[in-house]
Write a protein that holds these residues in place. Structure first.
Motif, PDB file in Angstrom:
ATOM      1  N   GLY A 102       0.808  -1.214   0.000  1.00 55.58           N
ATOM      2  CA  GLY A 102       0.000   0.000   0.000  1.00 55.58           C
ATOM      3  C   GLY A 102       0.838   1.258   0.000  1.00 55.58           C
TER       4      GLY A 102
ATOM      5  N   GLU B 126      -0.326  12.912  -7.066  1.00 53.41           N
ATOM      6  CA  GLU B 126      -0.587  11.511  -6.724  1.00 53.41           C
ATOM      7  C   GLU B 126       0.552  10.932  -5.892  1.00 53.41           C
ATOM      8  OE1 GLU B 126      -3.305   9.735  -7.398  1.00 53.41           O
ATOM      9  OE2 GLU B 126      -4.215  11.552  -8.270  1.00 53.41           O
TER      10      GLU B 126
ATOM     11  N   LYS C 180      -0.482  10.791  -2.307  1.00 52.40           N
ATOM     12  CA  LYS C 180      -1.787  10.209  -1.999  1.00 52.40           C
ATOM     13  C   LYS C 180      -1.626   8.707  -1.779  1.00 52.40           C
ATOM     14  CE  LYS C 180      -4.476  13.485  -4.810  1.00 52.40           C
ATOM     15  NZ  LYS C 180      -5.411  13.610  -5.972  1.00 52.40           N
ATOM     16  N   TRP C 181      -2.314   8.199  -0.783  1.00 53.52           N
ATOM     17  CA  TRP C 181      -2.281   6.766  -0.498  1.00 53.52           C
ATOM     18  C   TRP C 181      -3.706   6.234  -0.348  1.00 53.52           C
ATOM     19  CZ3 TRP C 181       1.161  10.209   1.538  1.00 53.52           C
ATOM     20  CH2 TRP C 181       2.530   9.961   1.326  1.00 53.52           C
ATOM     21  N   LYS C 182      -3.859   4.979  -0.674  1.00 52.19           N
ATOM     22  CA  LYS C 182      -5.138   4.315  -0.455  1.00 52.19           C
ATOM     23  C   LYS C 182      -5.166   3.769   0.971  1.00 52.19           C
ATOM     24  CE  LYS C 182      -5.710   2.919  -5.284  1.00 52.19           C
ATOM     25  NZ  LYS C 182      -5.865   1.768  -6.216  1.00 52.19           N
TER      26      LYS C 182
END
Length: 326
Positions: free
Chosen positions: A197, A272, A275-277
């Motif tokens: 992740g 992006e 940005k992390w999920k």
């Protein structure tokens, strides 16, 4: 005649139940024991000496008593040899990632002239693990290089868009490399760090495409990025623990900072790259847990080398970050 016959029968019956006749001798020997129907020999002690009584004893008790008497013949107290314990590294009880965090703190304190004796002193009482003079010299060179090439607090930063693009390109080159090595390697240690992740190469590809659509020239990887990638590829083949030290510190450093400069240059636009999920701290926590688990099986020598590689990773990353102000 009948009386004589009865008398003979009576005499023979008395002989049959008569007590055995012993024939003692003067010394320990055999004697004859006779019965009317059978006879046998028996051994016995002489009657003129008292019998000797033998007693069984525990052999271990006798030996321990004998040894104790021999050890304490002079009556002096026995001094036990003191066991020599090695001084632990800062954070060693919590895992290798905590040890590397102290390395990062030490480098930061050296730059800011706030040196903590607990963090800087890595000497050990165990001479087997004491770094050699050459290793100490290498460490000092690493610190100096990081101080001159890193993002020191004393420097005045003037980031440029051109420099920031170089930084993104070199960062993408590095992240592509470590993620490819992790995915393609047959080393079982790398399998714990797939799809964590934290992967950044996909997001960086989108960001660089976004820049190219705005008539900005996306450069090729520069010398700092190429040098670091070559070093990582060589290290991954040689030692998994040393490569994983760089792997962890690359992600840790990226999560710790960089967003402020990007937002300043892009007037609030979020890339992006940042940005992390899901929860990035939870993802980093899982990576830290797996790395600490593997670190428990590493020797102290391997851990010491990991700490040196952590310092080198900050040096390489510092050279890439400096591209922002070029």
């Amino acid at each position: 005649m009948m009386r004589l016959s009865c008398f003979c029968q009576h005499l023979s019956m008395d002989s049959a139940f008569k007590s055995p006749i012993f024939h003692p001798t003067a010394s320990f020997s055999h004697s004859q024991v006779s019965f009317p129907f059978f006879s046998f020999q028996a051994q016995y002690l002489t009657l003129d000496k008292p019998p000797t009584i033998l007693r069984c004893s525990n052999s271990s008790t006798i030996s321990s008593t004998t040894n104790g008497n021999n050890n304490n013949m002079a009556g002096l107290p026995v001094k036990k040899k003191r066991k020599r314990y090695r001084k632990q590294y800062p954070g060693e009880n919590e895992g290798i990632t905590e040890e590397m965090r102290f390395v990062a703190m030490r480098l930061r304190n050296i730059k800011g002239k706030k040196v903590s004796s607990d963090c800087v002193s890595d000497s050990e009482t165990d001479t087997e693990n004491t770094p050699s003079d050459q290793e100490k010299e290498d460490d000092s060179e690493t610190v100096k290089s990081d101080e001159n090439g890193g993002d020191g607090e004393a420097e005045t930063w003037s980031p440029t868009m051109e420099g920031f693009l170089k930084y993104l390109v070199d960062s993408k080159f590095v992240f592509n490399t470590i993620e490819r090595i992790i995915d393609e390697s047959d080393d079982v240690a790398y399998a714990y760090f797939r799809k964590t992740g934290l992967e950044r190469s996909a997001g960086l590809s989108k960001d660089l495409e976004w820049f190219s659509q705005r008539d900005l020239v996306v450069p090729e990887p520069s010398n700092p990025g190429v040098s670091y990638v070559n070093y990582l590829e060589e290290l991954a083949e040689k030692s998994a623990p040393l490569f994983l030290s760089h792997f962890y510190n690359i992600y840790f450093s990226h999560i710790a900072g960089g967003q402020v400069i990007a937002r300043k240059l892009l007037e609030g636009t979020e890339l992006e790259f940042y940005k992390w999920k899901g929860d990035v701290q939870e993802s980093l926590k899982d990576v830290r847990k797996n790395l600490n688990m593997l670190g428990e099986h590493w020797s102290r020598d391997d851990r010491n080398k990991c700490l040196k590689e952590a310092a080198k990773s900050f040096k390489f990353l510092g050279q890439i970050v400096r591209l922002i102000i070029l």
